[in-house]
Design a protein around this motif. Structure first.
Motif, mmCIF file in Angstrom:
data_model
loop_
_atom_site.group_PDB
_atom_site.id
_atom_site.type_symbol
_atom_site.label_atom_id
_atom_site.label_comp_id
_atom_site.label_asym_id
_atom_site.label_seq_id
_atom_site.Cartn_x
_atom_site.Cartn_y
_atom_site.Cartn_z
ATOM 1 N N ARG A 56 -48.908 -19.299 58.522
ATOM 2 C CA ARG A 56 -47.617 -18.622 58.631
ATOM 3 C C ARG A 56 -46.452 -19.581 58.521
ATOM 4 O O ARG A 56 -45.309 -19.156 58.416
ATOM 5 C CB ARG A 56 -47.512 -17.886 59.972
ATOM 6 C CG ARG A 56 -48.427 -16.700 60.071
ATOM 7 C CD ARG A 56 -48.149 -15.898 61.323
ATOM 8 N NE ARG A 56 -46.836 -15.252 61.211
ATOM 9 C CZ ARG A 56 -45.884 -15.330 62.134
ATOM 10 N NH1 ARG A 56 -46.074 -16.004 63.240
ATOM 11 N NH2 ARG A 56 -44.740 -14.722 61.954
ATOM 12 N N ASN A 57 -46.713 -20.889 58.558
ATOM 13 C CA ASN A 57 -45.693 -21.930 58.463
ATOM 14 C C ASN A 57 -44.675 -21.800 59.603
ATOM 15 O O ASN A 57 -43.464 -21.777 59.395
ATOM 16 C CB ASN A 57 -45.001 -21.871 57.101
ATOM 17 C CG ASN A 57 -44.297 -23.155 56.768
ATOM 18 O OD1 ASN A 57 -44.561 -24.186 57.380
ATOM 19 N ND2 ASN A 57 -43.398 -23.105 55.811
ATOM 20 N N THR A 58 -45.207 -21.707 60.836
ATOM 21 C CA THR A 58 -44.332 -21.589 61.995
ATOM 22 C C THR A 58 -43.678 -22.926 62.297
ATOM 23 O O THR A 58 -44.165 -23.988 61.916
ATOM 24 C CB THR A 58 -45.114 -21.112 63.235
ATOM 25 O OG1 THR A 58 -46.171 -22.021 63.497
ATOM 26 C CG2 THR A 58 -45.670 -19.730 63.026
ATOM 27 N N ARG A 59 -42.578 -22.864 63.003
ATOM 28 C CA ARG A 59 -41.822 -24.082 63.325
ATOM 29 C C ARG A 59 -42.576 -24.998 64.282
ATOM 30 O O ARG A 59 -42.439 -26.200 64.209
ATOM 31 C CB ARG A 59 -40.477 -23.709 63.943
ATOM 32 C CG ARG A 59 -39.550 -23.032 63.001
ATOM 33 C CD ARG A 59 -38.262 -22.655 63.705
ATOM 34 N NE ARG A 59 -37.468 -21.822 62.839
ATOM 35 C CZ ARG A 59 -36.300 -22.185 62.339
ATOM 36 N NH1 ARG A 59 -35.800 -23.357 62.630
ATOM 37 N NH2 ARG A 59 -35.654 -21.377 61.553
ATOM 38 N N ASN A 60 -43.353 -24.437 65.180
ATOM 39 C CA ASN A 60 -44.037 -25.241 66.196
ATOM 40 C C ASN A 60 -45.545 -25.305 65.942
ATOM 41 O O ASN A 60 -46.334 -25.240 66.872
ATOM 42 C CB ASN A 60 -43.734 -24.692 67.581
ATOM 43 C CG ASN A 60 -44.093 -23.231 67.727
ATOM 44 O OD1 ASN A 60 -44.421 -22.571 66.751
ATOM 45 N ND2 ASN A 60 -44.032 -22.731 68.944
ATOM 46 N N ALA A 61 -45.950 -25.458 64.702
ATOM 47 C CA ALA A 61 -47.378 -25.468 64.362
ATOM 48 C C ALA A 61 -48.095 -26.665 64.993
ATOM 49 O O ALA A 61 -49.235 -26.544 65.439
ATOM 50 C CB ALA A 61 -47.558 -25.480 62.846
ATOM 51 N N ILE A 86 -48.863 -16.184 66.461
ATOM 52 C CA ILE A 86 -48.517 -14.881 65.893
ATOM 53 C C ILE A 86 -47.030 -14.577 66.062
ATOM 54 O O ILE A 86 -46.392 -14.056 65.146
ATOM 55 C CB ILE A 86 -49.366 -13.774 66.543
ATOM 56 C CG1 ILE A 86 -50.812 -13.927 66.101
ATOM 57 C CG2 ILE A 86 -48.840 -12.396 66.193
ATOM 58 C CD1 ILE A 86 -51.743 -12.963 66.756
ATOM 59 N N LEU A 87 -46.476 -14.903 67.207
ATOM 60 C CA LEU A 87 -45.096 -14.541 67.502
ATOM 61 C C LEU A 87 -44.095 -15.641 67.172
ATOM 62 O O LEU A 87 -42.890 -15.428 67.322
ATOM 63 C CB LEU A 87 -44.958 -14.163 68.982
ATOM 64 C CG LEU A 87 -45.844 -13.002 69.439
ATOM 65 C CD1 LEU A 87 -45.737 -12.839 70.942
ATOM 66 C CD2 LEU A 87 -45.486 -11.738 68.712
ATOM 67 N N GLY A 88 -44.580 -16.801 66.733
ATOM 68 C CA GLY A 88 -43.678 -17.936 66.465
ATOM 69 C C GLY A 88 -42.771 -17.680 65.275
ATOM 70 O O GLY A 88 -43.086 -16.929 64.357
ATOM 71 N N ARG A 89 -41.621 -18.343 65.316
ATOM 72 C CA ARG A 89 -40.648 -18.207 64.235
ATOM 73 C C ARG A 89 -41.094 -19.018 63.038
ATOM 74 O O ARG A 89 -41.613 -20.106 63.155
ATOM 75 C CB ARG A 89 -39.282 -18.685 64.706
ATOM 76 C CG ARG A 89 -38.739 -17.831 65.829
ATOM 77 C CD ARG A 89 -37.428 -18.313 66.283
ATOM 78 N NE ARG A 89 -36.466 -18.119 65.195
ATOM 79 C CZ ARG A 89 -35.168 -18.199 65.341
ATOM 80 N NH1 ARG A 89 -34.666 -18.502 66.505
ATOM 81 N NH2 ARG A 89 -34.368 -18.008 64.340
ATOM 82 N N ARG A 90 -40.856 -18.472 61.860
ATOM 83 C CA ARG A 90 -41.232 -19.133 60.620
ATOM 84 C C ARG A 90 -40.100 -20.016 60.117
ATOM 85 O O ARG A 90 -38.944 -19.827 60.485
ATOM 86 C CB ARG A 90 -41.578 -18.097 59.561
ATOM 87 C CG ARG A 90 -42.729 -17.221 59.965
ATOM 88 C CD ARG A 90 -42.905 -16.117 59.012
ATOM 89 N NE ARG A 90 -44.182 -16.282 58.316
ATOM 90 C CZ ARG A 90 -44.601 -15.505 57.378
ATOM 91 N NH1 ARG A 90 -43.857 -14.515 56.962
ATOM 92 N NH2 ARG A 90 -45.761 -15.695 56.817
#
Length: 91
Positions: A56-61, A86-90
């Protein structure tokens, strides 16, 4: 790195079918290659939050991967990492 994670994710999805193909009808135990595929399937299941976060390329991967590594074995840590993935910002 992304291609490896996609491969593990697809192994997670089709792992039970691959393992069942190696286990004969008369053989109930998981020996040989079937056992290896089942172990790989469980590893993919464990790292699922990390794979989802990178996909998902989340900010906090990286943080999700660290939480999954250090606290994922507790179950609660795995749920926290999965929720963050799942809920993290992209980006």
């Amino acid at each position: 790195m992304k291609h490896i994670l996609f491969s593990l994710y697809y192994l997670f999805l089709i792992g039970p079918w691959i393992a069942s193909a190696f286990v004969g009808k008369s053989q109930a135990d998981l020996s040989g290659n079937a056992g290896l595929f089942v172990v790989c399937w469980y590893i993919a299941w464990y790292w699922l939050p990390t794979m989802v976060s990178f996909h998902r390329n989340t900010r906090n991967a990286q943080s999700i991967a660290l939480i999954n590594l250090l606290a994922g074995w507790t179950g609660i840590g795995w749920l926290v990492a999965f929720g963050m993935a799942i809920l993290g910002r992209r980006h």
